[in-house]
Design a protein around this motif. Structure first.
Motif, PDB file in Angstrom:
ATOM      1  N   LEU A 108     -18.777  21.288  -8.942  1.00 50.00           N
ATOM      2  CA  LEU A 108     -19.623  20.493  -9.842  1.00 50.00           C
ATOM      3  C   LEU A 108     -18.863  19.890 -11.025  1.00 50.00           C
ATOM      4  O   LEU A 108     -19.042  18.709 -11.342  1.00 50.00           O
ATOM      5  CB  LEU A 108     -20.803  21.328 -10.330  1.00 50.00           C
ATOM      6  N   PRO A 109     -18.028  20.668 -11.733  1.00 50.73           N
ATOM      7  CA  PRO A 109     -17.307  20.054 -12.867  1.00 50.73           C
ATOM      8  C   PRO A 109     -16.453  18.865 -12.442  1.00 50.73           C
ATOM      9  O   PRO A 109     -16.391  17.849 -13.148  1.00 50.73           O
ATOM     10  CB  PRO A 109     -16.440  21.214 -13.384  1.00 50.73           C
ATOM     11  N   ASP A 110     -15.805  18.993 -11.286  1.00 55.93           N
ATOM     12  CA  ASP A 110     -14.981  17.881 -10.821  1.00 55.93           C
ATOM     13  C   ASP A 110     -15.845  16.706 -10.393  1.00 55.93           C
ATOM     14  O   ASP A 110     -15.483  15.541 -10.600  1.00 55.93           O
ATOM     15  CB  ASP A 110     -14.104  18.335  -9.652  1.00 55.93           C
ATOM     16  N   ILE A 111     -17.011  16.998  -9.803  1.00 58.94           N
ATOM     17  CA  ILE A 111     -17.935  15.920  -9.427  1.00 58.94           C
ATOM     18  C   ILE A 111     -18.404  15.177 -10.673  1.00 58.94           C
ATOM     19  O   ILE A 111     -18.485  13.944 -10.688  1.00 58.94           O
ATOM     20  CB  ILE A 111     -19.127  16.490  -8.637  1.00 58.94           C
ATOM     21  N   VAL A 112     -18.698  15.942 -11.730  1.00 55.30           N
ATOM     22  CA  VAL A 112     -19.103  15.329 -13.004  1.00 55.30           C
ATOM     23  C   VAL A 112     -18.005  14.409 -13.519  1.00 55.30           C
ATOM     24  O   VAL A 112     -18.265  13.277 -13.953  1.00 55.30           O
ATOM     25  CB  VAL A 112     -19.427  16.419 -14.045  1.00 55.30           C
ATOM     26  N   ARG A 113     -16.764  14.901 -13.467  1.00 56.12           N
ATOM     27  CA  ARG A 113     -15.640  14.087 -13.947  1.00 56.12           C
ATOM     28  C   ARG A 113     -15.492  12.811 -13.117  1.00 56.12           C
ATOM     29  O   ARG A 113     -15.297  11.713 -13.674  1.00 56.12           O
ATOM     30  CB  ARG A 113     -14.349  14.901 -13.872  1.00 56.12           C
ATOM     31  N   GLN A 114     -15.588  12.947 -11.801  1.00 55.11           N
ATOM     32  CA  GLN A 114     -15.462  11.771 -10.938  1.00 55.11           C
ATOM     33  C   GLN A 114     -16.573  10.762 -11.203  1.00 55.11           C
ATOM     34  O   GLN A 114     -16.330   9.549 -11.240  1.00 55.11           O
ATOM     35  CB  GLN A 114     -15.488  12.197  -9.466  1.00 55.11           C
ATOM     36  N   ILE A 115     -17.795  11.273 -11.381  1.00 59.16           N
ATOM     37  CA  ILE A 115     -18.917  10.366 -11.667  1.00 59.16           C
ATOM     38  C   ILE A 115     -18.692   9.652 -12.994  1.00 59.16           C
ATOM     39  O   ILE A 115     -18.893   8.437 -13.103  1.00 59.16           O
ATOM     40  CB  ILE A 115     -20.248  11.150 -11.683  1.00 59.16           C
ATOM     41  N   ASP A 116     -18.257  10.393 -14.019  1.00 54.06           N
ATOM     42  CA  ASP A 116     -17.993   9.794 -15.328  1.00 54.06           C
ATOM     43  C   ASP A 116     -16.902   8.730 -15.240  1.00 54.06           C
ATOM     44  O   ASP A 116     -17.039   7.629 -15.792  1.00 54.06           O
ATOM     45  CB  ASP A 116     -17.585  10.875 -16.337  1.00 54.06           C
ATOM     46  N   ASP A 117     -15.805   9.070 -14.554  1.00 49.29           N
ATOM     47  CA  ASP A 117     -14.687   8.129 -14.437  1.00 49.29           C
ATOM     48  C   ASP A 117     -15.114   6.850 -13.721  1.00 49.29           C
ATOM     49  O   ASP A 117     -14.799   5.739 -14.170  1.00 49.29           O
ATOM     50  CB  ASP A 117     -13.518   8.781 -13.687  1.00 49.29           C
ATOM     51  N   LYS A 118     -15.818   7.026 -12.611  1.00 53.65           N
ATOM     52  CA  LYS A 118     -16.254   5.863 -11.847  1.00 53.65           C
ATOM     53  C   LYS A 118     -17.276   5.044 -12.626  1.00 53.65           C
ATOM     54  O   LYS A 118     -17.222   3.800 -12.631  1.00 53.65           O
ATOM     55  CB  LYS A 118     -16.860   6.325 -10.516  1.00 53.65           C
ATOM     56  N   LEU A 119     -18.178   5.722 -13.313  1.00 52.74           N
ATOM     57  CA  LEU A 119     -19.197   5.027 -14.103  1.00 52.74           C
ATOM     58  C   LEU A 119     -18.553   4.230 -15.228  1.00 52.74           C
ATOM     59  O   LEU A 119     -18.881   3.054 -15.446  1.00 52.74           O
ATOM     60  CB  LEU A 119     -20.195   6.046 -14.665  1.00 52.74           C
ATOM     61  N   ASN A 120     -17.638   4.851 -15.966  1.00 54.10           N
ATOM     62  CA  ASN A 120     -16.965   4.162 -17.069  1.00 54.10           C
ATOM     63  C   ASN A 120     -16.143   2.980 -16.568  1.00 54.10           C
ATOM     64  O   ASN A 120     -16.112   1.919 -17.206  1.00 54.10           O
ATOM     65  CB  ASN A 120     -16.064   5.139 -17.824  1.00 54.10           C
TER      66      ASN A 120
END
Length: 630
Positions: free
Chosen positions: A268-280
């Motif tokens: 989950l933490p890595d998924i959160v990071r990936q979502i944030d990176d892609k979103l930004n």
């Protein structure tokens, strides 16, 4: 349902839920819910991997039967290869007691029920992989099990040697230590001998352990199959020795659920990071896109901005020699490429026959001198003789400067058009007009250059003058060697038939002399007419000294002309031409010219959809993290 099979192995992906409701608990269900929502949002399309359980196994190892036992639905059965495409099975919790089934493939959704799901899968398989026993190869199986987020459920038949299974070799390629591989041993009732030793010895590195199961046989109901399974592992003299923590479908379901919950919590933490990176990244890319024009003033401002930015880029690469915008594109390192072309032009001029002072030494000078004879004082070298030879030599190279300019302007045109198209890439209509304007302006610049070089060549042909002291210096240096030349000529004789005999040199070696500044020069073809030779030598050395000046001017003036023309192109000529093309040729319809291209519009829509999807995904993950205190 997607395509893919290879080397006798099949693959199934259980995405979020298992049907044994009794195995769920409140700590696991929210995690599975979250991943299921992310999968429903298709966040995987954004390149974000989600925790997945992937079933692999050799042909007829019992993969479909295991899935039937877990899902409680019937899958296609038969002889040989039954599952010919990867089956992605999403089992979702539904508060309604009624079982709801649907099949998605090739962009279609087919609603079915428990009695007809097998037929629906067969129909879909025929569409994807064709009728008969063809196997779909897209996507490849390994793509499912390579991600670290995937748990590999390797289905092994108790009747075979585990070390020879293709599915084992496949999983070991991506999970060498077996830390994310769980083995399911089927057909335990058919080959119970030695099974305990096989699963305890673990010769194939199954890090998550083994679970031995008995699948449903014939027309047994799933409840009957579970009762028979329990009786088998409790009463069989060999199978009853297996630890209860590694037998039965319920145990398998519980283990799968716990394993998936664990990997979800870990990922989950890595998924959160990936979502944030892609979103930004998507928000940033959308912000960089030009806004849609709503007025003429906005469109004109945008147009001027495009021209200004294009001009600055051209100044950098054509004038200042700065290549930060094109670090790896050597074609756009313009000052370097122009110098290369100029050097090649120089080498062509200096290596052409007209620039070789030793070629047919004195032949042309003697011919011109003889043809220029008249009733006049002897030994008088007329200016018209020099100009006659100069005209011939310049005429011989007259096409070289023109060809060079054509090459240069063709190159500059490609650079200018490339830069203009790049800076107007968001506006297809504008690109057409701005490209035409680029062609127009380069054509005008090329015409001016051609006129200039033709006039320059004509001047060199018809007039001769230089204030350079190098001319007299070189001429005096060469003339100082005239007596040596005449002495060497006196050593040669010409027989009546025109054959040469050299009495002062080695036998059979053509007569020659050495003139400092020219090198070794053949002289056997010359007649011993001292009056003619004396004047021809003088004429030749004047031409050699002056020809250096001519070549120097044709190279240096060309370099100056190009630098001036390029600066003038960028600083003075471009903007008026573009505005004229815009306002006159297109009637001032600037709003139409700055309409978004279909590609840009499509990109804008995709970015907005992706941002919406990622924002919703971020909210889903945030809720689960808040709930679990992650």
């Amino acid at each position: 349902m997607g395509g893919g099979n290879a080397q006798g192995s099949e693959i199934v992906d259980i995405s979020s839920y298992l049907p044994l409701v009794s195995s769920f608990n409140e700590s696991i269900r929210p995690l599975l819910d979250a991943v299921d929502k992310l999968r429903h949002l298709r966040v995987i399309e954004e390149g974000i991997q989600l925790p997945t359980i992937v079933v692999v196994g050799d042909q007829s190892s019992g993969k479909s039967s295991v899935l039937e036992s877990l899902a409680g639905i019937s899958l296609p059965r038969g002889q040989g290869i039954c599952t010919r495409v990867p089956l992605v099975m999403r089992l979702q919790h539904n508060p309604s007691p009624k079982l709801e089934l649907s099949l998605e493939f090739n962009g279609n959704t087919v609603i079915t029920d428990e009695d007809h799901v097998s037929d629906a899968i067969n129909d879909a398989t025929a569409v994807i992989a064709g009728c008969g026993k063809g196997i779909s190869n897209t996507p490849l199986i390994l793509l499912y099990i390579i991600p670290e987020e995937s748990i590999i459920l390797n289905v092994l038949s108790a009747t075979v040697d585990f070390t020879t299974c293709e599915s084992i070799r496949m999983s070991q390629k991506v999970d060498k230590t077996g830390v994310r591989t769980l083995a399911v041993v089927t057909k335990a009732d058919k080959s119970p001998e030695g099974l305990l030793e096989k699963v305890t010895a673990d010769d194939v590195n199954i890090g998550l352990g083994y679970v031995c199961v008995r699948n449903r046989i014939g027309d047994e109901s799933y409840e009957e199959a579970r009762r028979e399974e329990a009786r088998l592992f409790e009463t069989h003299p060999l199978l009853s020795k297996l630890d209860k923590s590694m037998v039965g479908v319920p145990v398998l379901a519980q283990k799968l659920m716990q394993i998936q919950a664990t990997i979800i919590s870990k990922c989950l933490p890595d998924i959160v990071r990936q979502i944030d990176d892609k979103l930004n990244a998507n928000i940033s890319e959308l912000d960089k896109m030009p806004k849609k024009m709503s007025s003429v003033s906005e469109a004109m401002t945008a147009f001027i901005s495009i021209i200004v930015s294009a001009k600055e880029t051209l100044r950098k690469i054509l004038v200042r020699g700065e290549f930060d915008e094109y670090p790896d594109d050597k074609k756009m390192h313009c000052t370097a490429r122009l110098v290369e072309m100029l050097n090649e032009y120089k080498n062509t001029l200096y290596s052409c026959p007209e620039s070789d002072p030793k070629r047919d030494f004195l032949v042309e000078e003697i011919e011109v001198f003889e043809e220029a004879q008249g009733i006049k004082l002897p030994n008088f070298l007329g200016h018209n003789v020099f100009q006659s030879i100069l005209w011939r030599k310049v005429e011989g190279i007259s096409k070289m400067p023109v060809r060079f300019l054509e090459q240069v302007w063709q190159y500059i045109e490609s650079v200018v058009i490339s830069v203009l198209l790049h800076h107007s890439s968001n506006y297809h209509q504008l690109q057409c007009s701005i490209k035409q304007a680029g062609f127009n302006i380069i054509a005008k610049m090329k015409e001016r250059s051609t006129n200039w070089v033709v006039e320059t060549v004509q001047m060199e042909k018809l007039t001769d003058y230089t204030s350079s002291p190098d001319y007299l210096k070189d001429w005096n240096y060469l003339m100082a060697q005239k007596q040596k030349f005449l002495d060497d000529m006196s050593k040669t004789s010409v027989v009546a038939n025109g054959n040469l005999r050299d009495f002062g040199h080695v036998l059979n070696q053509a007569p020659q002399t050495t003139i400092q500044g020219l090198g070794v020069v053949r002289i056997g073809h010359l007649k011993n007419d001292w009056n003619v030779l004396n004047q021809a030598f003088d004429l030749k050395m004047r031409m050699v000294a002056y020809w250096k000046i001519v070549l120097w001017r044709l190279v240096d003036f060309m370099a100056l002309h190009l630098q001036y023309s390029v600066k003038n192109l960028v600083n003075e000529e471009m903007e008026p031409e573009f505005i004229n093309e815009l306002m006159v040729s297109n009637g001032g319809e600037i709003l139409k010219l700055l309409e978004e291209s279909p590609a840009v519009s499509c990109k804008r829509v995709k970015l907005k959809m992706s941002i919406k999807k990622l924002t919703e995904s971020k909210e889903v993950v945030a809720k689960i993290l808040d709930k679990h205190g992650a």
